[in-house]
Design a protein around this motif. Structure first.
Motif, PDB file in Angstrom:
ATOM      1  N   HIS A   1       0.831  -1.217   0.000  1.00 58.12           N
ATOM      2  CA  HIS A   1       0.000   0.000   0.000  1.00 58.12           C
ATOM      3  C   HIS A   1       0.859   1.258   0.000  1.00 58.12           C
ATOM      4  CE1 HIS A   1      -3.080  -2.883   1.652  1.00 58.12           C
ATOM      5  NE2 HIS A   1      -3.698  -2.350   0.623  1.00 58.12           N
TER       6      HIS A   1
ATOM      7  N   ARG B   1       3.802   1.535  -1.310  1.00 56.36           N
ATOM      8  CA  ARG B   1       4.346   1.693  -2.668  1.00 56.36           C
ATOM      9  C   ARG B   1       3.295   2.304  -3.588  1.00 56.36           C
ATOM     10  NH1 ARG B   1       6.773  -3.196  -1.123  1.00 56.36           N
ATOM     11  NH2 ARG B   1       5.342  -4.478  -2.317  1.00 56.36           N
ATOM     12  N   PHE B   2       2.033   1.934  -3.401  1.00 56.18           N
ATOM     13  CA  PHE B   2       0.954   2.564  -4.173  1.00 56.18           C
ATOM     14  C   PHE B   2       0.892   4.058  -3.859  1.00 56.18           C
ATOM     15  CE2 PHE B   2      -3.357   4.218  -4.273  1.00 56.18           C
ATOM     16  CZ  PHE B   2      -3.655   4.068  -5.622  1.00 56.18           C
ATOM     17  N   HIS B   3       1.007   4.412  -2.575  1.00 47.46           N
ATOM     18  CA  HIS B   3       0.991   5.829  -2.192  1.00 47.46           C
ATOM     19  C   HIS B   3       2.182   6.566  -2.795  1.00 47.46           C
ATOM     20  CE1 HIS B   3      -2.461   5.320   0.298  1.00 47.46           C
ATOM     21  NE2 HIS B   3      -1.857   4.532   1.162  1.00 47.46           N
TER      22      HIS B   3
ATOM     23  N   ALA C   1       1.245   7.189  -6.358  1.00 48.39           N
ATOM     24  CA  ALA C   1       0.242   8.253  -6.407  1.00 48.39           C
ATOM     25  C   ALA C   1       0.878   9.615  -6.127  1.00 48.39           C
ATOM     26  CB  ALA C   1      -0.875   7.969  -5.400  1.00 48.39           C
TER      27      ALA C   1
END
Length: 121
Positions: free
Chosen positions: A20, A22-24, A27
């Motif tokens: 998560h 890494r997703f942030h 983004a």
């Protein structure tokens, strides 16, 4: 000085272990790139920075809560699950608030740029 090193190490470890986060990070990169492309004003950068920082902080705190719970309660316990769910809910709430900030800040200039590009065709 050592405290900063430990803090950076904690962020690094969280980035390596938490999908998560890494997703942030992805983004965040997208928001920064879009902000530069749209040439958002300085006060809008402040809003974006606060929103991004708040999401990262929530995610790091969630990771810390989950790590501590796994340490003290390796077997399933309903209260441990509840604590993890509440911490994850805090991240979700902050991420949704950041999306709203992003839409309010980046939406109008993005819409204007899209209209300008479409009128050139």
């Amino acid at each position: 000085m050592a405290s900063f090193g430990y803090a950076l190490q904690g962020i690094r470890e969280a980035l390596l272990s938490e999908p998560h986060l890494r997703f942030h990070a992805l983004a965040t990169a997208a928001v920064v790139a879009l902000g530069f492309w749209l040439r958002v004003p300085r006060h809008d950068w402040a809003l974006l920075a606060l929103a991004v920082g708040a999401v990262w902080t929530a995610e790091l705190l969630n990771t810390a809560v989950e790590t501590i719970i796994d340490l003290v309660s390796p077997d399933f316990h309903p209260l441990a699950g509840r604590a993890k769910d509440v911490a994850a809910g805090a991240v979700l709430l902050m991420a949704l608030a950041a999306v709203v900030v992003g839409l309010l800040v980046l939406g109008p200039p993005l819409w204007a740029k899209a209209l300008a590009l479409s009128s050139q065709r």
